[in-house]
Design an enzyme around this catalytic site. Structure first.
Site, PDB file in Angstrom:
ATOM      1  CG  ASN A  32      14.057 -12.582  -9.282  1.00  0.00           C
ATOM      2  OD1 ASN A  32      12.896 -12.319  -8.970  1.00  0.00           O
ATOM      3  ND2 ASN A  32      15.072 -11.788  -8.981  1.00  0.00           N
ATOM      4  N   GLY A  36       7.413 -11.954  -7.546  1.00  0.00           N
ATOM      5  CA  GLY A  36       6.311 -12.544  -8.301  1.00  0.00           C
ATOM      6  C   GLY A  36       5.942 -13.938  -7.814  1.00  0.00           C
ATOM      7  CB  ALA A  75      11.165  -2.762 -10.715  1.00  0.00           C
ATOM      8  CE1 TYR A 141       9.988   1.797  -7.931  1.00  0.00           C
ATOM      9  CE2 TYR A 141       8.648   3.747  -7.552  1.00  0.00           C
ATOM     10  CZ  TYR A 141       8.866   2.554  -8.205  1.00  0.00           C
ATOM     11  OH  TYR A 141       7.974   2.122  -9.144  1.00  0.00           O
ATOM     12  CG  PHE A 169       0.321   9.015 -11.800  1.00  0.00           C
ATOM     13  CD1 PHE A 169       1.020   9.065 -13.006  1.00  0.00           C
ATOM     14  CD2 PHE A 169       0.351  10.128 -10.996  1.00  0.00           C
ATOM     15  CE1 PHE A 169       1.724  10.198 -13.402  1.00  0.00           C
ATOM     16  CE2 PHE A 169       1.041  11.286 -11.383  1.00  0.00           C
ATOM     17  CZ  PHE A 169       1.724  11.315 -12.578  1.00  0.00           C
ATOM     18  CG  ASN A 170      -0.469   5.509  -6.443  1.00  0.00           C
ATOM     19  OD1 ASN A 170       0.105   6.471  -6.927  1.00  0.00           O
ATOM     20  ND2 ASN A 170      -0.231   5.087  -5.225  1.00  0.00           N
ATOM     21  CB  ILE A 205      -4.148   7.078   8.181  1.00  0.00           C
ATOM     22  CG1 ILE A 205      -5.481   6.363   7.922  1.00  0.00           C
ATOM     23  CG2 ILE A 205      -4.015   8.335   7.321  1.00  0.00           C
ATOM     24  CD1 ILE A 205      -6.707   7.231   8.167  1.00  0.00           C
ATOM     25  N   GLY A 278       9.571   9.672   2.457  1.00  0.00           N
ATOM     26  CA  GLY A 278       9.643   9.574   0.986  1.00  0.00           C
ATOM     27  C   GLY A 278       8.320   9.781   0.270  1.00  0.00           C
TER      28      GLY A 278
HETATM   29  N1  UFG Z   1      -0.699   4.480   2.945  1.00  0.00           N
HETATM   30  C1  UFG Z   1      -1.306   4.493   4.188  1.00  0.00           C
HETATM   31  N2  UFG Z   1      -1.493   3.291   4.805  1.00  0.00           N
HETATM   32  C2  UFG Z   1      -1.117   2.102   4.264  1.00  0.00           C
HETATM   33  C3  UFG Z   1      -0.512   2.113   2.989  1.00  0.00           C
HETATM   34  C4  UFG Z   1      -0.310   3.318   2.364  1.00  0.00           C
HETATM   35  O1  UFG Z   1      -1.646   5.547   4.715  1.00  0.00           O
HETATM   36  O2  UFG Z   1      -1.319   1.052   4.885  1.00  0.00           O
HETATM   37  C5  UFG Z   1      -0.551   5.764   2.234  1.00  0.00           C
HETATM   38  C6  UFG Z   1       0.891   6.047   1.832  1.00  0.00           C
HETATM   39  O3  UFG Z   1       1.600   6.663   2.872  1.00  0.00           O
HETATM   40  C7  UFG Z   1       0.672   6.925   0.605  1.00  0.00           C
HETATM   41  C8  UFG Z   1      -0.621   6.389  -0.006  1.00  0.00           C
HETATM   42  O4  UFG Z   1      -1.272   5.673   1.029  1.00  0.00           O
HETATM   43  O5  UFG Z   1       0.461   8.240   1.017  1.00  0.00           O
HETATM   44  C9  UFG Z   1      -0.391   5.443  -1.160  1.00  0.00           C
HETATM   45  O6  UFG Z   1       0.584   4.509  -0.755  1.00  0.00           O
HETATM   46  P1  UFG Z   1       0.965   3.210  -1.585  1.00  0.00           P
HETATM   47  O7  UFG Z   1       2.008   2.503  -0.799  1.00  0.00           O
HETATM   48  O8  UFG Z   1      -0.262   2.451  -1.939  1.00  0.00           O
HETATM   49  O9  UFG Z   1       1.532   3.786  -2.926  1.00  0.00           O
HETATM   50  P2  UFG Z   1       2.718   4.836  -3.194  1.00  0.00           P
HETATM   51  O10 UFG Z   1       2.069   6.081  -3.687  1.00  0.00           O
HETATM   52  O11 UFG Z   1       3.655   4.972  -2.055  1.00  0.00           O
HETATM   53  O12 UFG Z   1       3.570   4.096  -4.297  1.00  0.00           O
HETATM   54  C10 UFG Z   1       2.961   3.442  -5.364  1.00  0.00           C
HETATM   55  C11 UFG Z   1       3.855   2.317  -5.864  1.00  0.00           C
HETATM   56  C12 UFG Z   1       5.077   2.869  -6.506  1.00  0.00           C
HETATM   57  C13 UFG Z   1       4.713   3.920  -7.505  1.00  0.00           C
HETATM   58  C14 UFG Z   1       3.883   4.961  -6.838  1.00  0.00           C
HETATM   59  C15 UFG Z   1       3.475   6.059  -7.752  1.00  0.00           C
HETATM   60  O13 UFG Z   1       4.238   1.481  -4.797  1.00  0.00           O
HETATM   61  O14 UFG Z   1       5.723   1.834  -7.158  1.00  0.00           O
HETATM   62  O15 UFG Z   1       2.723   4.361  -6.351  1.00  0.00           O
HETATM   63  O16 UFG Z   1       2.840   7.051  -6.958  1.00  0.00           O
HETATM   64  F1  UFG Z   1       5.798   4.519  -8.005  1.00  0.00           F
END
Ligand code: UFG
Length: 323
Positions: A32, A36, A75, A141, A169-170, A205, A278
């Site tokens: 949609n 994207g 999603a 989520y 994972f990431n 951070i 979260g």
């Molecule tokens: N973080 C920072 N500064 C930023 C962005 C992120 O410190 O500017 C930290 C976050 O708090 C987290 C880590 O970096 O501790 C990774 O954050 P991301 O937002 O890059 O990724 P997430 O781990 O929160 O989530 C991502 C995807 C999800 C997926 C998840 C699996 O967004 O869809 O990885 O771990 F489910």
């Protein structure tokens, strides 16, 4: 194979679409375009602009495409946002996914491949994390993705919908053509690279008091092309179940920032902020099951290579996709 890809204009879906087409599959992308980008859709794919809020839209699109398999990437995927707007996550990631699963059953689709997440586990009792760990998500989520995993288990038992669910994972890095561009960017690596490009003054951070060696959160970064390869393997008949996809190496936020400094050769100023709601402190995969059962072999397991491909894409797309 004829493959129907939801979210094929998004970050992970665009690269998977490219790999599917390279492997000789026919692809219909259904998206949609709220997350994207039209120009992230490989021109070799058919494109259907989704209107899932319209009754019957998904069923109609699946029926017209007559796919052998559905890959469901579409999603919302921001952990932090899901803590402030849970409704968005349950509606899109659960209700719309359910409509798609119903369409798959109705149209006799042979295989359903679902993008799940390590966020379904919540803070794990141990790392590396295997698939049998208890799933106790700490954000909507992860909860919505877990609820849909359960739908798939029942649909496979009762409707014989064959499924495979990958717990990512990431996801990070880029292919030559497609990379990471979210309209509101909250992910660590693209945010850091925006600083390297001079588009942002500093990187924040989130949390420096976690129970980790340097106090920042630890994550397992996995190259987007390696994720795509796992999906190809998952399409083989007879393969089903839940699989973690990660490299088994955990990197803290500070380590990721240092790696970005090394790869880009640029200094990244940082500002320390409170924890983001979260966020589990440490998520690191064991992908032994995918390696053993699917024959999955990550080609870009090193963080340095992952960041280098992301940097190459960001340098050539400093403003992301044009649309
Ligand atoms: N973080 C920072 N500064 C930023 C962005 C992120 O410190 O500017 C930290 C976050 O708090 C987290 C880590 O970096 O501790 C990774 O954050 P991301 O937002 O890059 O990724 P997430 O781990 O929160 O989530 C991502 C995807 C999800 C997926 C998840 C699996 O967004 O869809 O990885 O771990 F489910």
């Amino acid at each position: 194979m004829n493959v129907f890809v939801t979210g094929g204009a998004g970050y992970i879906g665009s690269v998977c679409t490219e790999e599917l087409l390279n492997a000789g599959h026919a692809v219909t992308v259904y998206d949609n375009l709220t997350e994207g980008h039209r120009s992230a859709v490989d021109p070799r794919a058919d494109f259907v602009l989704a209107k899932p809020e319209t009754e019957g839209d998904i069923l109609q699109a699946v029926r017209a495409a007559r796919p052998d398999a559905i890959l469901h990437f579409a999603a919302n995927a921001l952990v932090g946002e899901s803590m402030t707007n849970p409704k968005k996550y349950f509606h899109n990631n659960l209700v719309n996914a359910l409509k798609l699963a119903d369409a798959a059953v109705e149209c006799g689709v042979k295989k359903f491949v679902f993008s799940s997440t390590c966020a379904t586990y919540g803070p794990p009792d141990r790392v590396p994390m295997t698939e049998d760990l208890p799933q106790r998500p700490i954000n909507p989520y992860g909860e919505a993705k877990l609820m849909f995993e359960k739908v798939l288990i029942w649909y496979s038992q009762i409707y014989h919908l064959d499924f495979i669910a990958f717990r990512y994972f990431n996801a990070a890095g880029a292919s030559g053509h497609f990379g990471e561009h979210h309209r509101i960017e909250t992910h660590l690596i693209p945010n850091v690279l925006q600083v390297a490009l001079g588009r942002k003054s500093h990187c924040e951070i989130f949390g420096t008091d976690y129970p980790t060696p340097d106090g920042t959160c630890i994550r397992d970064y996995i190259h987007i092309k390696d994720l795509a390869q796992a999906h190809m393997l998952g399409l083989h008949p007879g393969r089903s179940g839940f699989y973690n996809l990660g490299n088994g190496d955990g990197y803290s936020v500070r380590e990721v920032i240092s790696m970005c400094e090394k790869v880009t050769g640029r200094k990244i100023p940082t500002v320390e902020k409170p924890r983001r709601a979260g966020d589990p402190p440490r998520l690191v995969a064991s992908a032994e099951k995918a390696i053993r059962e699917l024959g999955w072999k990550p080609q870009f397991p090193k963080l340095e290579e992952i960041v280098a491909t992301a940097w190459a894409w960001h340098k050539t797309h400093p403003d992301g996709y044009p649309d």
